[in-house]
Motif scaffolding. Structure first.
Motif, PDB file in Angstrom:
ATOM      1  N   ALA A  77      34.469  42.800  27.000  1.00 17.78           N
ATOM      2  CA  ALA A  77      33.097  42.488  27.389  1.00 17.78           C
ATOM      3  C   ALA A  77      32.715  43.315  28.614  1.00 17.78           C
ATOM      4  O   ALA A  77      33.525  43.498  29.526  1.00 17.78           O
ATOM      5  CB  ALA A  77      32.964  40.999  27.702  1.00 17.78           C
ATOM      6  N   LYS A  78      31.469  43.807  28.606  1.00 21.32           N
ATOM      7  CA  LYS A  78      30.965  44.559  29.754  1.00 21.32           C
ATOM      8  C   LYS A  78      30.163  43.610  30.629  1.00 21.32           C
ATOM      9  O   LYS A  78      29.278  42.916  30.140  1.00 21.32           O
ATOM     10  CB  LYS A  78      30.083  45.704  29.259  1.00 21.32           C
ATOM     11  N   VAL A  79      30.505  43.564  31.909  1.00 26.09           N
ATOM     12  CA  VAL A  79      29.854  42.641  32.837  1.00 26.09           C
ATOM     13  C   VAL A  79      29.437  43.434  34.077  1.00 26.09           C
ATOM     14  O   VAL A  79      30.140  44.350  34.502  1.00 26.09           O
ATOM     15  CB  VAL A  79      30.845  41.517  33.261  1.00 26.09           C
ATOM     16  N   GLU A  80      28.288  43.062  34.654  1.00 25.80           N
ATOM     17  CA  GLU A  80      27.901  43.705  35.911  1.00 25.80           C
ATOM     18  C   GLU A  80      28.821  43.250  37.028  1.00 25.80           C
ATOM     19  O   GLU A  80      29.114  42.055  37.145  1.00 25.80           O
ATOM     20  CB  GLU A  80      26.465  43.301  36.280  1.00 25.80           C
ATOM     21  N   LYS A  81      29.229  44.204  37.826  1.00 22.98           N
ATOM     22  CA  LYS A  81      30.163  43.902  38.924  1.00 22.98           C
ATOM     23  C   LYS A  81      29.629  42.764  39.805  1.00 22.98           C
ATOM     24  O   LYS A  81      30.374  41.884  40.222  1.00 22.98           O
ATOM     25  CB  LYS A  81      30.372  45.167  39.770  1.00 22.98           C
ATOM     26  N   ALA A  82      28.310  42.790  40.049  1.00 25.36           N
ATOM     27  CA  ALA A  82      27.709  41.794  40.947  1.00 25.36           C
ATOM     28  C   ALA A  82      27.843  40.369  40.406  1.00 25.36           C
ATOM     29  O   ALA A  82      27.769  39.400  41.160  1.00 25.36           O
ATOM     30  CB  ALA A  82      26.243  42.137  41.171  1.00 25.36           C
ATOM     31  N   ILE A  88      38.248  39.761  46.142  1.00 25.92           N
ATOM     32  CA  ILE A  88      39.025  40.964  46.394  1.00 25.92           C
ATOM     33  C   ILE A  88      38.456  42.116  45.576  1.00 25.92           C
ATOM     34  O   ILE A  88      37.721  41.905  44.616  1.00 25.92           O
ATOM     35  CB  ILE A  88      40.514  40.743  46.034  1.00 25.92           C
ATOM     36  N   LYS A  89      38.823  43.317  45.960  1.00 21.59           N
ATOM     37  CA  LYS A  89      38.346  44.513  45.274  1.00 21.59           C
ATOM     38  C   LYS A  89      38.913  44.536  43.849  1.00 21.59           C
ATOM     39  O   LYS A  89      40.112  44.345  43.644  1.00 21.59           O
ATOM     40  CB  LYS A  89      38.835  45.735  46.052  1.00 21.59           C
ATOM     41  N   MET A  94      43.918  44.173  36.757  1.00 19.87           N
ATOM     42  CA  MET A  94      43.920  42.916  37.503  1.00 19.87           C
ATOM     43  C   MET A  94      43.519  41.737  36.600  1.00 19.87           C
ATOM     44  O   MET A  94      42.562  41.850  35.843  1.00 19.87           O
ATOM     45  CB  MET A  94      42.911  43.064  38.641  1.00 19.87           C
ATOM     46  N   PRO A  95      44.262  40.620  36.665  1.00 21.74           N
ATOM     47  CA  PRO A  95      43.841  39.449  35.898  1.00 21.74           C
ATOM     48  C   PRO A  95      42.759  38.665  36.638  1.00 21.74           C
ATOM     49  O   PRO A  95      42.787  38.561  37.849  1.00 21.74           O
ATOM     50  CB  PRO A  95      45.126  38.615  35.789  1.00 21.74           C
ATOM     51  N   LEU A  96      41.813  38.133  35.878  1.00 24.20           N
ATOM     52  CA  LEU A  96      40.768  37.284  36.451  1.00 24.20           C
ATOM     53  C   LEU A  96      40.720  35.994  35.651  1.00 24.20           C
ATOM     54  O   LEU A  96      40.913  36.012  34.439  1.00 24.20           O
ATOM     55  CB  LEU A  96      39.393  37.958  36.341  1.00 24.20           C
ATOM     56  N   GLN A  97      40.452  34.894  36.307  1.00 21.90           N
ATOM     57  CA  GLN A  97      40.310  33.636  35.583  1.00 21.90           C
ATOM     58  C   GLN A  97      38.840  33.416  35.278  1.00 21.90           C
ATOM     59  O   GLN A  97      37.999  33.520  36.160  1.00 21.90           O
ATOM     60  CB  GLN A  97      40.839  32.485  36.428  1.00 21.90           C
TER      61      GLN A  97
END
Ligand code: ZN
Length: 153
Positions: A77-82, A88-89, A94-97
């Motif tokens: 999935a493409k998500v806006e960084k904001a 953290i950077k 990197m895993p994200l929950q």
């Protein structure tokens, strides 16, 4: 004692990709303990341990369908960084929950392009054949409590 359902099993394992690169190993740690027959291990590993005894060693190659599944492009999935709430950077790998209606899922940062982040719901080991070296350290009857919990203590 043979490994079968409802046995608490301790193993040492080394996981390599097909080029021989070590991806994970228990050798510098305590053996991994699990309850056999409860789907705690990937099917390719659990099935190959069935009937084995303390002291047995085996080499197993596991195809994705018996491992972490085939790689599914639809899980990217493409998500806006904001829109990502991270302290953290963000970095690739990197895993994200992520909270979803069905609970918490782990997504991995696949790549970052400008303000877009590509998140990947595939397991990091999906889609690749895996080679396991396994050795059986201990096999015991599981306790009633372990069976109720569905894991080894
Ligand atoms: Zn428990």
């Amino acid at each position: 004692m043979e490994i079968k359902k409802d046995m608490a099993v301790s193993i040492h394992y080394t996981l390599k990709d097909i080029d021989g690169k070590v991806l994970d190993t228990s050798e510098n740690n305590e053996p991994l303990k699990y309850l056999h027959g409860y789907g705690q291990m990937i099917p390719g590993v659990e099935n190959s341990l069935e009937g084995k005894k303390i002291g047995d060693s085996l080499e197993v190659t596991v195809e994705p369908k018996d491992g972490y599944g085939e790689y599914d492009e639809r899980l990217i999935a493409k998500v806006e960084k904001a829109k990502i709430n991270a302290d953290i950077k963000l970095e690739a790998g990197m895993p994200l929950q992520a909270e979803t209606g069905e609970g918490v899922h782990v997504l991995y940062v696949k790549k970052i392009e400008g303000e877009d982040v590509y998140l990947d719901g595939n397991h990091p080991l999906a889609g690749i054949p895996l080679h396991f070296s396994l050795s059986v350290v201990d096999v015991q009857e599981a306790t009633e409590e372990e069976k109720q919990h569905g894991h080894a203590h």
